[in-house]
Design a protein around this motif. Structure first.
Motif, PDB file in Angstrom:
ATOM      1  N   GLY A  87      35.828  12.074 -20.570  1.00 13.37           N
ATOM      2  CA  GLY A  87      34.481  12.499 -20.218  1.00 13.37           C
ATOM      3  C   GLY A  87      34.326  12.830 -18.747  1.00 13.37           C
ATOM      4  N   ARG A  88      34.873  11.976 -17.887  1.00  9.76           N
ATOM      5  CA  ARG A  88      34.761  12.215 -16.449  1.00  9.76           C
ATOM      6  C   ARG A  88      35.524  13.460 -16.037  1.00  9.76           C
ATOM      7  NH1 ARG A  88      35.196   6.872 -12.732  1.00  9.76           N
ATOM      8  NH2 ARG A  88      35.087   8.579 -11.214  1.00  9.76           N
ATOM      9  N   HIS A  94      31.220  17.539 -10.782  1.00 11.76           N
ATOM     10  CA  HIS A  94      29.803  17.244 -10.975  1.00 11.76           C
ATOM     11  C   HIS A  94      29.564  15.760 -11.279  1.00 11.76           C
ATOM     12  CE1 HIS A  94      28.963  21.505 -10.841  1.00 11.76           C
ATOM     13  NE2 HIS A  94      29.906  21.707 -11.750  1.00 11.76           N
ATOM     14  N   TRP A  95      30.634  15.044 -11.651  1.00 11.54           N
ATOM     15  CA  TRP A  95      30.488  13.601 -11.876  1.00 11.54           C
ATOM     16  C   TRP A  95      30.032  12.904 -10.589  1.00 11.54           C
ATOM     17  CZ3 TRP A  95      30.502  10.255 -15.891  1.00 11.54           C
ATOM     18  CH2 TRP A  95      30.636   8.890 -15.590  1.00 11.54           C
ATOM     19  N   ARG A  96      30.552  13.368  -9.446  1.00  4.30           N
ATOM     20  CA  ARG A  96      30.224  12.730  -8.161  1.00  4.30           C
ATOM     21  C   ARG A  96      28.774  12.954  -7.760  1.00  4.30           C
ATOM     22  NH1 ARG A  96      35.174  15.180  -6.982  1.00  4.30           N
ATOM     23  NH2 ARG A  96      34.131  16.769  -5.709  1.00  4.30           N
ATOM     24  N   THR A  97      28.213  14.072  -8.171  1.00  5.39           N
ATOM     25  CA  THR A  97      26.840  14.383  -7.770  1.00  5.39           C
ATOM     26  C   THR A  97      25.804  13.915  -8.791  1.00  5.39           C
ATOM     27  OG1 THR A  97      26.988  16.594  -8.766  1.00  5.39           O
ATOM     28  CG2 THR A  97      27.616  16.377  -6.451  1.00  5.39           C
ATOM     29  N   ALA A  98      26.263  13.525  -9.959  1.00  2.00           N
ATOM     30  CA  ALA A  98      25.332  13.050 -10.988  1.00  2.00           C
ATOM     31  C   ALA A  98      24.793  11.668 -10.631  1.00  2.00           C
ATOM     32  CB  ALA A  98      26.035  12.995 -12.342  1.00  2.00           C
ATOM     33  N   THR A  99      23.555  11.408 -11.011  1.00  2.00           N
ATOM     34  CA  THR A  99      22.983  10.080 -10.789  1.00  2.00           C
ATOM     35  C   THR A  99      23.572   9.093 -11.803  1.00  2.00           C
ATOM     36  OG1 THR A  99      21.149  10.420 -12.338  1.00  2.00           O
ATOM     37  CG2 THR A  99      20.833  11.169 -10.052  1.00  2.00           C
ATOM     38  N   LYS A 100      23.360   7.806 -11.565  1.00  2.00           N
ATOM     39  CA  LYS A 100      23.861   6.799 -12.507  1.00  2.00           C
ATOM     40  C   LYS A 100      23.265   7.007 -13.896  1.00  2.00           C
ATOM     41  CE  LYS A 100      24.871   3.108  -9.194  1.00  2.00           C
ATOM     42  NZ  LYS A 100      24.584   1.704  -8.788  1.00  2.00           N
ATOM     43  N   GLU A 101      21.992   7.357 -13.947  1.00  2.00           N
ATOM     44  CA  GLU A 101      21.335   7.580 -15.229  1.00  2.00           C
ATOM     45  C   GLU A 101      21.914   8.810 -15.931  1.00  2.00           C
ATOM     46  OE1 GLU A 101      18.995   7.192 -18.535  1.00  2.00           O
ATOM     47  OE2 GLU A 101      19.461   5.763 -16.941  1.00  2.00           O
ATOM     48  N   GLN A 102      22.174   9.875 -15.155  1.00  2.00           N
ATOM     49  CA  GLN A 102      22.764  11.068 -15.735  1.00  2.00           C
ATOM     50  C   GLN A 102      24.170  10.789 -16.249  1.00  2.00           C
ATOM     51  OE1 GLN A 102      22.304  13.685 -12.334  1.00  2.00           O
ATOM     52  NE2 GLN A 102      20.708  14.875 -13.382  1.00  2.00           N
ATOM     53  N   ARG A 197      24.399  27.225 -14.210  1.00  2.00           N
ATOM     54  CA  ARG A 197      23.194  27.974 -14.579  1.00  2.00           C
ATOM     55  C   ARG A 197      21.969  27.085 -14.759  1.00  2.00           C
ATOM     56  NH1 ARG A 197      23.453  29.546 -19.348  1.00  2.00           N
ATOM     57  NH2 ARG A 197      25.499  28.766 -20.016  1.00  2.00           N
ATOM     58  N   LYS A 198      22.173  25.866 -15.266  1.00  2.00           N
ATOM     59  CA  LYS A 198      21.038  25.035 -15.670  1.00  2.00           C
ATOM     60  C   LYS A 198      20.989  23.668 -15.007  1.00  2.00           C
ATOM     61  CE  LYS A 198      20.914  27.018 -20.353  1.00  2.00           C
ATOM     62  NZ  LYS A 198      20.874  26.670 -21.813  1.00  2.00           N
ATOM     63  N   GLY A 199      22.043  23.318 -14.273  1.00  2.00           N
ATOM     64  CA  GLY A 199      22.081  21.992 -13.676  1.00  2.00           C
ATOM     65  C   GLY A 199      22.580  20.955 -14.681  1.00  2.00           C
ATOM     66  N   ILE A 200      22.787  19.725 -14.196  1.00  2.10           N
ATOM     67  CA  ILE A 200      23.306  18.670 -15.065  1.00  2.10           C
ATOM     68  C   ILE A 200      22.316  18.331 -16.176  1.00  2.10           C
ATOM     69  CG2 ILE A 200      23.993  16.235 -15.155  1.00  2.10           C
ATOM     70  CD1 ILE A 200      25.199  16.571 -12.394  1.00  2.10           C
TER      71      ILE A 200
END
Length: 220
Positions: A87-88, A94-102, A197-200
């Motif tokens: 998954g990672r 984008h894993w690094r920029t995602a929030t914990k909730e995301q 295009r749409k973000g995380i």
């Protein structure tokens, strides 16, 4: 959303994933001339054992409703794949920029998405013969289990590689490559396109929609 793999790539990747649910019984009942039965390599033994579990799951659920076959696939995949690593990797940078909730939501949806998309295609399995051939020590420390799928209709065999990695609980599959097409890299490119295009949050929404889509639309 455009998170679809091309038909050619998807067909090849599904074949690779299908081995885990539909590897033939020849893996279990090989003779002394069968590479899979004579090899002492634990990585090869792992793939063989996973295939054995898959055969049983498929045999017991082939006439069952889709929901039961999907549940059987989920069980095999979760036990055989290193889901956190897969998954990672697919989410990439984008894993690094995602929030914990995301991240939490993504990992939960990712499993549902993979299970729904691939399980929806396993009805197309037609008795292909799966034979494990050899194990290669990769420079990364992983092992590559090389195998071959022979189609009953004839034609050239399909080459398939399972990349496996030793974890605390034993070997886990971290990628399946069919004819040079990597499951992980294919989804990584598709996911990155959606995020650009749409973000995380857009990706999460799209994955959720695919995971919850009617069965007939899951793999289209």
């Amino acid at each position: 959303m455009n998170i679809l793999i091309s038909r050619r790539i998807f067909a090849a990747t599904v074949m690779g994933m299908a081995v885990l649910l539909a590897a033939t019984g020849g893996l279990r009942a090989g003779t002394s001339d069968d590479p899979a039965s004579t090899s002492a390599d634990s990585a090869l033994t792992f793939i063989q054992s996973l295939g054995d579990q898959a055969v049983e799951a498929l045999r017991d659920n082939i006439e069952s409703p889709f929901e039961e076959r999907e549940a059987a696939f989920r069980k095999v995949m979760v036990s055989g794949f290193d889901i956190p690593i897969v998954g990672r990797f697919v989410l990439g940078r984008h894993w690094r920029t995602a929030t914990k909730e995301q991240r939490r939501e993504y990992m939960a949806i990712f499993v549902d998405f993979i299970v729904r998309v691939y399980a929806s295609r396993f009805d197309s399995y037609g008795g292909e013969l799966f034979t494990a051939r050899s194990v290669i020590d990769d420079e990364s420390g992983d092992k590559i289990v090389r195998a071959q799928i022979v189609r009953p209709s004839g034609g050239d065999p399909i080459g398939i590689d399972f990349r496996v990695r030793m974890r605390d609980e034993g070997y886990k599959v971290i990628d399946v490559t069919v004819e040079g097409i990597s499951m992980l890299h294919t989804h990584r490119v598709e996911f990155a396109s959606v995020i650009n295009r749409k973000g995380i949050d857009g990706l999460l929404s799209d994955l959720r929609a695919r995971a919850e889509a009617p069965i007939r639309n899951a793999a289209e």
